[in-house]
Motif scaffolding. Structure first.
Motif, mmCIF file in Angstrom:
data_model
loop_
_atom_site.group_PDB
_atom_site.id
_atom_site.type_symbol
_atom_site.label_atom_id
_atom_site.label_comp_id
_atom_site.label_asym_id
_atom_site.label_seq_id
_atom_site.Cartn_x
_atom_site.Cartn_y
_atom_site.Cartn_z
ATOM 1 N N PRO A 81 0.805 -1.268 0.044
ATOM 2 C CA PRO A 81 -0.154 -0.058 -0.021
ATOM 3 C C PRO A 81 0.743 1.215 -0.051
ATOM 4 O O PRO A 81 0.715 2.243 -0.484
ATOM 5 C CB PRO A 81 -0.887 -0.021 1.217
ATOM 6 C CG PRO A 81 -0.743 -1.690 1.568
ATOM 7 C CD PRO A 81 0.508 -2.149 1.163
ATOM 8 N N GLY A 82 1.942 1.400 0.643
ATOM 9 C CA GLY A 82 2.697 2.474 0.988
ATOM 10 C C GLY A 82 3.929 2.777 -0.117
ATOM 11 O O GLY A 82 4.610 3.511 0.156
ATOM 12 N N SER A 83 3.784 1.836 -1.177
ATOM 13 C CA SER A 83 4.729 2.098 -2.270
ATOM 14 C C SER A 83 4.546 3.443 -2.817
ATOM 15 O O SER A 83 5.531 4.122 -3.374
ATOM 16 C CB SER A 83 4.847 0.844 -3.218
ATOM 17 O OG SER A 83 3.353 0.869 -3.729
ATOM 18 N N ALA A 84 3.275 3.947 -2.935
ATOM 19 C CA ALA A 84 3.141 5.414 -3.573
ATOM 20 C C ALA A 84 1.725 5.819 -2.812
ATOM 21 O O ALA A 84 0.813 5.109 -2.350
ATOM 22 C CB ALA A 84 3.097 5.433 -4.854
ATOM 23 N N HIS A 85 1.418 7.104 -2.655
ATOM 24 C CA HIS A 85 0.382 7.847 -2.304
ATOM 25 C C HIS A 85 0.073 9.036 -3.296
ATOM 26 O O HIS A 85 0.890 9.355 -4.121
ATOM 27 C CB HIS A 85 0.642 8.559 -1.049
ATOM 28 C CG HIS A 85 0.909 7.533 0.205
ATOM 29 N ND1 HIS A 85 2.022 7.096 0.500
ATOM 30 C CD2 HIS A 85 0.146 6.837 1.032
ATOM 31 C CE1 HIS A 85 1.943 6.118 1.414
ATOM 32 N NE2 HIS A 85 0.773 5.983 2.039
ATOM 33 N N VAL A 86 -1.346 9.333 -3.351
ATOM 34 C CA VAL A 86 -1.786 10.347 -4.293
ATOM 35 C C VAL A 86 -2.668 11.068 -3.414
ATOM 36 O O VAL A 86 -3.105 10.731 -2.153
ATOM 37 C CB VAL A 86 -2.616 9.855 -5.247
ATOM 38 C CG1 VAL A 86 -1.496 8.974 -6.059
ATOM 39 C CG2 VAL A 86 -3.798 9.124 -4.750
ATOM 40 N N ILE A 87 -2.974 12.601 -3.765
ATOM 41 C CA ILE A 87 -3.927 13.376 -2.763
ATOM 42 C C ILE A 87 -4.668 13.858 -4.046
ATOM 43 O O ILE A 87 -4.357 14.463 -5.334
ATOM 44 C CB ILE A 87 -3.043 14.644 -2.168
ATOM 45 C CG1 ILE A 87 -2.395 13.842 -0.831
ATOM 46 C CG2 ILE A 87 -3.878 15.672 -1.805
ATOM 47 C CD1 ILE A 87 -1.705 14.873 -0.050
ATOM 48 N N GLY A 88 -6.133 13.656 -3.805
ATOM 49 C CA GLY A 88 -7.104 14.273 -4.457
ATOM 50 C C GLY A 88 -7.528 15.772 -3.750
ATOM 51 O O GLY A 88 -7.745 15.420 -2.472
ATOM 52 N N LEU A 370 -14.263 14.743 -5.711
ATOM 53 C CA LEU A 370 -12.951 14.160 -5.054
ATOM 54 C C LEU A 370 -12.615 12.893 -5.281
ATOM 55 O O LEU A 370 -11.596 12.475 -5.523
ATOM 56 C CB LEU A 370 -13.493 14.486 -3.434
ATOM 57 C CG LEU A 370 -12.260 14.146 -2.554
ATOM 58 C CD1 LEU A 370 -11.010 15.175 -2.878
ATOM 59 C CD2 LEU A 370 -12.676 14.220 -1.082
ATOM 60 N N THR A 371 -13.752 12.027 -5.751
ATOM 61 C CA THR A 371 -13.536 10.574 -6.106
ATOM 62 C C THR A 371 -12.904 10.569 -7.415
ATOM 63 O O THR A 371 -12.105 9.724 -7.693
ATOM 64 C CB THR A 371 -14.873 10.018 -6.293
ATOM 65 O OG1 THR A 371 -15.501 9.902 -4.884
ATOM 66 C CG2 THR A 371 -14.631 8.560 -6.653
ATOM 67 N N GLY A 372 -13.165 11.546 -8.271
ATOM 68 C CA GLY A 372 -12.683 11.648 -9.603
ATOM 69 C C GLY A 372 -11.108 11.943 -9.763
ATOM 70 O O GLY A 372 -10.386 11.591 -10.527
ATOM 71 N N ALA A 373 -11.007 13.138 -8.541
ATOM 72 C CA ALA A 373 -9.642 13.583 -8.520
ATOM 73 C C ALA A 373 -8.728 12.234 -8.166
ATOM 74 O O ALA A 373 -7.398 12.223 -8.657
ATOM 75 C CB ALA A 373 -9.416 14.586 -7.691
ATOM 76 N N LEU A 374 -9.193 11.568 -7.080
ATOM 77 C CA LEU A 374 -8.181 10.556 -6.580
ATOM 78 C C LEU A 374 -8.129 9.665 -7.607
ATOM 79 O O LEU A 374 -7.151 8.846 -7.740
ATOM 80 C CB LEU A 374 -9.017 9.854 -5.411
ATOM 81 C CG LEU A 374 -8.867 10.568 -3.873
ATOM 82 C CD1 LEU A 374 -9.643 10.166 -3.136
ATOM 83 C CD2 LEU A 374 -7.416 10.735 -3.624
ATOM 84 N N ARG A 375 -8.970 9.091 -8.523
ATOM 85 C CA ARG A 375 -9.161 8.034 -9.307
ATOM 86 C C ARG A 375 -8.084 8.414 -10.292
ATOM 87 O O ARG A 375 -7.373 7.716 -11.080
ATOM 88 C CB ARG A 375 -10.596 7.732 -10.008
ATOM 89 C CG ARG A 375 -10.545 6.695 -11.158
ATOM 90 C CD ARG A 375 -9.731 5.434 -10.831
ATOM 91 N NE ARG A 375 -10.365 5.028 -9.275
ATOM 92 C CZ ARG A 375 -9.575 4.135 -8.850
ATOM 93 N NH1 ARG A 375 -8.822 3.128 -9.274
ATOM 94 N NH2 ARG A 375 -9.953 3.687 -7.500
ATOM 95 N N THR A 376 -8.235 9.833 -10.962
ATOM 96 C CA THR A 376 -7.335 10.211 -11.983
ATOM 97 C C THR A 376 -5.778 10.130 -11.528
ATOM 98 O O THR A 376 -4.914 9.869 -12.152
ATOM 99 C CB THR A 376 -7.615 11.923 -12.500
ATOM 100 O OG1 THR A 376 -8.950 11.850 -12.839
ATOM 101 C CG2 THR A 376 -6.748 12.556 -13.405
ATOM 102 N N ALA A 377 -5.547 10.773 -10.119
ATOM 103 C CA ALA A 377 -4.156 10.656 -9.614
ATOM 104 C C ALA A 377 -3.768 9.185 -9.663
ATOM 105 O O ALA A 377 -2.637 8.657 -10.008
ATOM 106 C CB ALA A 377 -4.371 11.353 -8.469
ATOM 107 N N LEU A 378 -4.605 8.337 -9.343
ATOM 108 C CA LEU A 378 -4.272 6.636 -9.022
ATOM 109 C C LEU A 378 -3.900 6.334 -10.427
ATOM 110 O O LEU A 378 -2.838 5.393 -10.643
ATOM 111 C CB LEU A 378 -5.460 5.891 -8.210
ATOM 112 C CG LEU A 378 -5.368 5.997 -6.728
ATOM 113 C CD1 LEU A 378 -6.842 5.408 -6.262
ATOM 114 C CD2 LEU A 378 -4.338 5.599 -6.304
ATOM 115 N N ASN A 379 -4.503 6.326 -11.352
ATOM 116 C CA ASN A 379 -4.354 5.936 -12.772
ATOM 117 C C ASN A 379 -3.144 6.214 -13.365
ATOM 118 O O ASN A 379 -2.368 5.481 -13.953
ATOM 119 C CB ASN A 379 -5.647 6.478 -13.614
ATOM 120 C CG ASN A 379 -6.903 5.816 -13.415
ATOM 121 O OD1 ASN A 379 -6.806 4.605 -12.683
ATOM 122 N ND2 ASN A 379 -7.846 6.215 -14.073
#
Length: 391
Positions: A81-88, A370-379
């Motif tokens: 899990p902690g191999s990378a993080h994102v912020i939306g 916010l959900t879309g921002a996190l999803r965009t960052a994760l992708n």
């Protein structure tokens, strides 16, 4: 002098296999080496080498054992899990809300800051991002991407905000300042476009490649998804449906001077509240007035019919050009109206045009932007991290 060395096929295959294995671990949960081999079609030896490679790079970790069968229990592996993080984050006229997630998509913490007492965008975004990371117990250096959802136009060529009428301090050059300040990749995303990303990931448009999302709220917005990709237009103005010239309102000729476009005047939140009052329904917001009409049953029907007629002007204008199979109604009015309003809009669009798309209400819970921002960052981060597994 020899020719330059090109990546060989074995290396490419390893990279593809690694990516496939990581996606399986994300979607299917902890798996053994044997299960990964079965699901990817790889031999036991190749699957074992793959897991060892990913473990060495810190992308997968052992999370337990699977009992059963003769011999020692099989080790279970999962994405670290902690191999990378994102912020939306969502930027509104009076606040910034941020959430921090690990690479598996698990939201670990967040922050909300008021912008009423500051006119420094970099300062307030910095504080929101740092607080969200702190509350998630994530080191800021592990945050690989920050995606900020914002109203207005985002220039596709530069990524900068070019126009946001309710965020006067947000301007060209802000993106570079934020990237320098946070020392990581920062992206702006139009709020309605990000809501469509959320809808495609976990809402009413899941599994649908072509659809449009109509945002009916304080402002009117449109997101266009074609072939699974957002269509933003050459200047980022695709979807500024509030300026659509429709009957029932004067058409302004000074769109950059805070004037309301015709469709905004006809179907925006102010218009919804005014029409609701005419039909005997009041509320602290447009959404509350619509909810009151739905709760009233048959008595609320005429108001919903009128709102559907107004919304259908914009939906129909969009659909005769794009002919999508699906239209999602979102925003405060779309969400409050639910199926009752969506079905009426569907009927009205079919009555006034040659196209008859299915019209449904949003199914995203929580804040879709916010959900879309996190999803965009994760992708994006998964593409970066998972796409570079082979050195």
């Amino acid at each position: 002098m020899g020719s330059p060395r090109l990546p060989g096929t074995p290396r490419l295959l390893r990279a593809l296999n690694d990516r496939a294995a990581l996606e399986l671990l994300l979607s299917r949960g902890p798996l053994t080496r044997a299960q990964l081999g079965e699901l990817t079609g790889l031999s036991k030896v190749t699957a074992s080498q793959l897991v060892e490679r990913l473990e060495e790079r810190g992308l997968v970790t052992r999370v337990g054992e699977q009992a059963g069968g003769r011999g020692p229990n099989a080790q279970l592996y999962a994405v670290t899990p902690g191999s990378a993080h994102v912020i939306g984050a969502v930027v509104e006229a009076d606040r910034v809300v941020a959430s921090c997630a690990d690479i598996t998509g698990n939201v670990l913490g967040g922050a909300e800051l008021s912008t009423k007492d500051t006119d420094e965008p970099v300062k307030v975004v910095h504080s929101a991002v740092v607080q969200a990371a702190d509350n998630a117990n994530a080191d800021l250096s592990s945050v690989r991407r920050v995606v900020l959802g914002t109203p207005g136009l985002v220039d596709p060529s530069t990524g900068d905000i070019t126009f946001a009428w309710n965020l006067p301090r947000w301007h060209r050059g802000l993106l570079a300042a934020l990237r320098e300040d946070l020392n990581t990749t920062v992206m702006f995303g139009n709020d309605v476009n990000l809501a469509a990303v959320a809808e495609a990931h976990e809402g009413a448009a899941k599994g649908v490649d072509d659809f449009v999302l109509i945002w009916a709220g304080g402002g009117m917005g449109l997101a266009v998804m074609l072939g699974g990709r957002l269509h933003e237009g050459s200047t980022g103005a695709a979807g500024e449906i509030g300026y659509l010239p429709v009957p029932g309102a004067p058409i302004p000729r000074d769109t950059y001077r805070r004037s309301k476009g015709a469709f905004q005047q006809v179907a925006g939140a102010d218009a919804v509240r005014a029409v609701a009052r005419e039909h005997g329904f009041r509320g602290s917001s447009a959404a509350e007035a619509v909810k009151a009409a739905i709760a009233a049953g048959t008595r609320g029907g005429p108001l919903l019919d009128e709102l559907a007629r107004r919304l259908a002007l914009g939906v129909a204008s969009t659909c005769v050009v794009l002919d999508p199979p699906l239209v999602v109604l979102a925003g405060e009015v779309g969400q409050a109206g639910g199926t009752a309003l969506a079905e009426r809009v569907q009927h009205e669009v079919a009555a006034i045009t040659l196209v008859s798309p299915r019209v449904v209400a949003t199914e995203v819970s929580g804040d879709p932007v916010l959900t879309g921002a996190l999803r965009t960052a994760l992708n994006a981060v998964r593409d970066e991290v998972f796409g570079s597994t082979v050195g």
